[in-house]
Design an enzyme around this catalytic site. Structure first.
Site, PDB file in Angstrom:
ATOM      1  N   ARG A  69       0.801  -1.223   0.000  1.00 51.76           N
ATOM      2  CA  ARG A  69       0.000   0.000   0.000  1.00 51.76           C
ATOM      3  C   ARG A  69       0.835   1.274   0.000  1.00 51.76           C
ATOM      4  O   ARG A  69       0.352   2.326  -0.399  1.00 51.76           O
ATOM      5  CB  ARG A  69      -1.026  -0.057   1.129  1.00 51.76           C
ATOM      6  CG  ARG A  69      -2.084  -1.144   0.833  1.00 51.76           C
ATOM      7  CD  ARG A  69      -3.073  -1.353   1.939  1.00 51.76           C
ATOM      8  NE  ARG A  69      -2.505  -1.759   3.202  1.00 51.76           N
ATOM      9  CZ  ARG A  69      -2.238  -3.011   3.571  1.00 51.76           C
ATOM     10  NH1 ARG A  69      -2.499  -4.004   2.750  1.00 51.76           N
ATOM     11  NH2 ARG A  69      -1.733  -3.274   4.741  1.00 51.76           N
ATOM     12  N   GLU A 106       2.538  -7.217  13.787  1.00 47.19           N
ATOM     13  CA  GLU A 106       1.558  -7.408  14.854  1.00 47.19           C
ATOM     14  C   GLU A 106       1.157  -8.877  14.955  1.00 47.19           C
ATOM     15  O   GLU A 106       0.836  -9.380  16.019  1.00 47.19           O
ATOM     16  CB  GLU A 106       0.326  -6.551  14.550  1.00 47.19           C
ATOM     17  CG  GLU A 106      -0.748  -6.593  15.600  1.00 47.19           C
ATOM     18  CD  GLU A 106      -1.936  -5.739  15.225  1.00 47.19           C
ATOM     19  OE1 GLU A 106      -2.888  -5.730  16.013  1.00 47.19           O
ATOM     20  OE2 GLU A 106      -1.935  -5.093  14.156  1.00 47.19           O
TER      21      GLU A 106
END
Length: 182
Positions: A69, A106
């Site tokens: 992205r 994460e």
């Protein structure tokens, strides 16, 4: 630093276009989906414009975008400020010799690669991605650029998940975020 504090009217529109998808890509993750932002040409343009306004006078020579992205936001920013765009890719996507940097996410780990020679010593770099969560990806990007001799001026993201404290992983480098996640 967050764009929210600036009270720019464009910020609310940008924030309202980011969809939150629960339990993606795995249970417990609240995925910040910027594809809905991209469907709104005005909000998408405003996003790019806000970054360009911030960086046009900062003598940035390299905009490094993180796959995937960061590739959406980085090139138009680079073109608008007169900088080159350097893609930071996932493993085995770049031909030739590369610098590699592993990092934690994460929900796992990964690696970024950058062509050797894409960045020269002394160049001023901006790192761009859509989101900062735990900060591992941005830190890996900074490490790649600094290993090549670049000075990382700042990191820029559309959104941030503040409770994950990713900013703490940036070794004191400034972070500019347009909106905080909801």
């Amino acid at each position: 630093m967050s764009g929210c504090k600036d009270q720019d009217p464009r910020i609310h529109a940008i924030q309202s276009r980011i969809r939150v998808v629960p339990d993606f890509p795995k249970p417990g993750i609240m995925f910040q989906d910027i594809t809905t932002l991209l469907l709104d040409p005005k909000a998408f343009k405003d996003t790019i414009d806000l970054f360009v306004e911030r960086y046009k006078a900062k003598n940035i020579s390299v905009v490094a975008g993180i796959e995937a992205r960061g590739f959406i936001f980085g090139p138009p920013i680079a073109l608008a400020i007169g900088a080159k765009f350097v893609p930071l890719r996932k493993p085995n996507k770049l031909p030739g010799k590369v610098f590699k940097q592993e990092y934690d996410l994460e929900y796992g780990s990964d690696c970024l690669e950058m062509h050797i020679g894409a960045v020269e010593a002394g160049e001023r770099a901006l790192v761009v991605d859509d989101l900062i969560a735990t900060g591992g990806t941005l830190r890996a990007a900074m490490n790649l650029l600094e290993r090549a001799g670049a000075e990382v001026v700042e990191c820029a993201c559309v959104t941030e998940i503040p409770y994950l404290k990713g900013k703490e992983q940036l070794n004191g480098k400034p972070l500019y975020v347009l909106v905080e996640s909801q």
